[in-house]
Design a protein around this motif. Structure first.
Motif, PDB file in Angstrom:
ATOM      1  N   GLN A 224     -22.450   9.316  33.077  1.00 15.93           N
ATOM      2  CA  GLN A 224     -23.609   8.833  32.318  1.00 15.93           C
ATOM      3  C   GLN A 224     -23.727   7.318  32.393  1.00 15.93           C
ATOM      4  OE1 GLN A 224     -22.310  10.655  28.701  1.00 15.93           O
ATOM      5  NE2 GLN A 224     -23.620  12.474  28.936  1.00 15.93           N
ATOM      6  N   THR A 225     -22.600   6.618  32.429  1.00 14.90           N
ATOM      7  CA  THR A 225     -22.620   5.160  32.510  1.00 14.90           C
ATOM      8  C   THR A 225     -23.160   4.697  33.854  1.00 14.90           C
ATOM      9  OG1 THR A 225     -20.752   4.990  30.971  1.00 14.90           O
ATOM     10  CG2 THR A 225     -21.196   3.085  32.378  1.00 14.90           C
TER      11      THR A 225
ATOM     12  N   MET B  11     -25.856  10.447  46.159  1.00 20.58           N
ATOM     13  CA  MET B  11     -25.569  11.516  45.202  1.00 20.58           C
ATOM     14  C   MET B  11     -24.106  11.436  44.790  1.00 20.58           C
ATOM     15  SD  MET B  11     -27.768  14.666  46.861  1.00 20.58           S
ATOM     16  CE  MET B  11     -27.871  14.135  48.585  1.00 20.58           C
ATOM     17  N   LEU B  12     -23.855  11.373  43.506  1.00 20.74           N
ATOM     18  CA  LEU B  12     -22.504  11.212  42.980  1.00 20.74           C
ATOM     19  C   LEU B  12     -22.200  12.320  41.983  1.00 20.74           C
ATOM     20  CD1 LEU B  12     -22.572   7.357  42.290  1.00 20.74           C
ATOM     21  CD2 LEU B  12     -21.776   8.516  44.357  1.00 20.74           C
ATOM     22  N   TYR B  13     -21.126  13.047  42.243  1.00 20.19           N
ATOM     23  CA  TYR B  13     -20.685  14.107  41.341  1.00 20.19           C
ATOM     24  C   TYR B  13     -19.430  13.624  40.612  1.00 20.19           C
ATOM     25  CZ  TYR B  13     -18.747  18.718  40.013  1.00 20.19           C
ATOM     26  OH  TYR B  13     -18.212  19.788  39.338  1.00 20.19           O
ATOM     27  N   GLU B  14     -19.631  13.216  39.359  1.00 22.19           N
ATOM     28  CA  GLU B  14     -18.565  12.764  38.480  1.00 22.19           C
ATOM     29  C   GLU B  14     -17.622  11.760  39.150  1.00 22.19           C
ATOM     30  OE1 GLU B  14     -16.748  16.292  36.851  1.00 22.19           O
ATOM     31  OE2 GLU B  14     -18.563  16.861  35.778  1.00 22.19           O
ATOM     32  N   PRO B  15     -18.152  10.590  39.527  1.00 19.90           N
ATOM     33  CA  PRO B  15     -17.272   9.550  40.079  1.00 19.90           C
ATOM     34  C   PRO B  15     -16.194   9.201  39.064  1.00 19.90           C
ATOM     35  CG  PRO B  15     -19.406   8.629  39.437  1.00 19.90           C
ATOM     36  CD  PRO B  15     -19.534  10.111  39.341  1.00 19.90           C
ATOM     37  N   GLY B  16     -14.957   9.032  39.556  1.00 21.48           N
ATOM     38  CA  GLY B  16     -13.816   8.960  38.649  1.00 21.48           C
ATOM     39  C   GLY B  16     -13.535   7.611  38.024  1.00 21.48           C
ATOM     40  N   PHE B  17     -14.558   6.910  37.586  1.00 23.99           N
ATOM     41  CA  PHE B  17     -14.352   5.644  36.874  1.00 23.99           C
ATOM     42  C   PHE B  17     -13.942   5.919  35.430  1.00 23.99           C
ATOM     43  CE2 PHE B  17     -17.621   4.357  40.056  1.00 23.99           C
ATOM     44  CZ  PHE B  17     -16.940   3.309  40.656  1.00 23.99           C
ATOM     45  N   ILE B  18     -13.017   5.113  34.922  1.00 22.67           N
ATOM     46  CA  ILE B  18     -12.709   5.124  33.491  1.00 22.67           C
ATOM     47  C   ILE B  18     -13.517   4.009  32.845  1.00 22.67           C
ATOM     48  CG2 ILE B  18     -10.922   4.832  31.743  1.00 22.67           C
ATOM     49  CD1 ILE B  18      -8.898   5.861  33.762  1.00 22.67           C
TER      50      ILE B  18
ATOM     51  N   PRO C 259     -14.302  17.303  31.687  1.00 23.16           N
ATOM     52  CA  PRO C 259     -13.654  16.439  30.702  1.00 23.16           C
ATOM     53  C   PRO C 259     -14.591  15.336  30.223  1.00 23.16           C
ATOM     54  CG  PRO C 259     -12.138  16.902  32.484  1.00 23.16           C
ATOM     55  CD  PRO C 259     -13.473  17.463  32.903  1.00 23.16           C
ATOM     56  N   ALA C 260     -14.467  14.982  28.950  1.00 29.53           N
ATOM     57  CA  ALA C 260     -15.389  14.024  28.332  1.00 29.53           C
ATOM     58  C   ALA C 260     -15.379  12.680  29.052  1.00 29.53           C
ATOM     59  CB  ALA C 260     -15.031  13.840  26.858  1.00 29.53           C
ATOM     60  N   TRP C 261     -14.211  12.244  29.541  1.00 32.03           N
ATOM     61  CA  TRP C 261     -14.157  10.924  30.187  1.00 32.03           C
ATOM     62  C   TRP C 261     -14.929  10.915  31.495  1.00 32.03           C
ATOM     63  CZ3 TRP C 261     -11.904   9.591  34.903  1.00 32.03           C
ATOM     64  CH2 TRP C 261     -11.090  10.564  35.506  1.00 32.03           C
ATOM     65  N   LEU C 262     -14.945  12.046  32.210  1.00 29.80           N
ATOM     66  CA  LEU C 262     -15.716  12.112  33.445  1.00 29.80           C
ATOM     67  C   LEU C 262     -17.216  12.154  33.155  1.00 29.80           C
ATOM     68  CD1 LEU C 262     -13.481  14.592  35.466  1.00 29.80           C
ATOM     69  CD2 LEU C 262     -14.063  12.257  36.155  1.00 29.80           C
ATOM     70  N   ARG C 263     -17.607  12.859  32.101  1.00 33.40           N
ATOM     71  CA  ARG C 263     -19.021  12.891  31.732  1.00 33.40           C
ATOM     72  C   ARG C 263     -19.480  11.508  31.268  1.00 33.40           C
ATOM     73  NH1 ARG C 263     -19.429  15.884  27.394  1.00 33.40           N
ATOM     74  NH2 ARG C 263     -17.310  16.750  27.256  1.00 33.40           N
TER      75      ARG C 263
END
Length: 263
Positions: free
Chosen positions: A222-223, A112-119, A214-218
């Motif tokens: 999604q990716t 389970m991953l909650y908004e992993p901080g990848f760019i 923030p859009a980048w986290l969403r």
């Protein structure tokens, strides 16, 4: 508190609460295991919940030089101490580490991953290298307050008003106590998401994101969801990047529902 020794000899402190299938929580940046404080009680009614302090903060030790691989070894050490298949949940920077741990771990019950901080896909600019140098300088001078303010501003785009409001409350003292771990979190910006590697993870996966994040986290969430072959995506309405604090019952319900459906 219990401890386990990681592969490089670093002591990692962890805690357990509740009963049921084991659930290991990996906290994000600028915090320690207390980030899960509000959500552990509802989760502990369904799971045996394990939290731990990532290296460099809280009750855990630290052994320089830092590398993300050492943190993956820390997770592996805690998994070994648990000694049975677990549900693995990571938030933000901890989501990066949990995904990487899942690439190597066997017999996970779920991921389970909650908004992993990848760019991903240029969704935001990478923080400039001089920001890390500035924060290290401030920390070496004992100025945790300014280092923390920079980290919050540059990592998740916290506004000056948000930072001022947080700094005026009791939580700021807790954040200052773990500020020494900020450079470790900053190094995780260098970790790149690999869709090819993620496609090899067959573990049932739940991706969580806030509707107001923030859009980048969403975009990153999604990716990762699109790459994982056995993933479902749940959006937490009205929540941002800290739903385990701002909406703990909602957050816990999403996790518990996933478990109840047999993942």
């Amino acid at each position: 508190m219990e401890t386990v020794t990681s592969a490089d000899g670093t002591r990692i402190a962890y805690w357990r609460e509740g009963s049921g299938p084991p659930l290991l929580l990996v906290h994000g940046g600028i915090c320690d295991h207390f980030a899960w404080y509000f959500v552990v009680p509802p989760l502990a009614r369904k799971f045996t919940v394990y939290t731990f302090d990532r290296r460099g903060r809280g009750a855990s030790g630290d052994t320089p030089p830092y590398a993300a691989a050492r943190e993956r070894e820390d997770i592996a050490a805690v998994l070994g101490a648990i000694g049975e298949p677990v549900h693995l949940l990571g938030h933000s920077a901890g989501g990066i580490l949990a995904l990487q741990a899942a690439e190597r771990a066997r017999h996970l019950l779920s991921l389970m991953l909650y908004e992993p901080g990848f760019i991903v896909d240029g969704a935001r600019e990478y923080p400039a290298p001089e920001i890390l140098a500035r924060m290290r300088s401030l920390l070496s001078e004992g100025d945790r307050d300014q280092a923390l303010r920079i980290a919050m501003r540059e990592s998740v785009g916290a506004s000056e008003a948000d930072i001022a409001a947080l700094a005026s409350g009791p939580a700021w003292t807790r954040l200052l106590a773990v500020a020494s771990g900020i450079p470790n979190d900053w190094m995780l910006w260098q970790e790149q998401f690999s869709p090819e590697t993620a496609r090899e993870i067959r573990t049932p996966a739940l991706m969580l994101m806030g509707s107001e994040s923030p859009a980048w986290l969403r975009k990153g969430t999604q990716t990762v969801h699109a790459a994982l072959p056995n993933s479902q995506l749940t959006v937490l309405p009205g929540q941002g990047h800290s739903a385990m604090i701002t909406g703990p019952q909602l957050f816990a319900r999403a996790v518990i529902d996933f478990g109840d459906r047999g993942c």
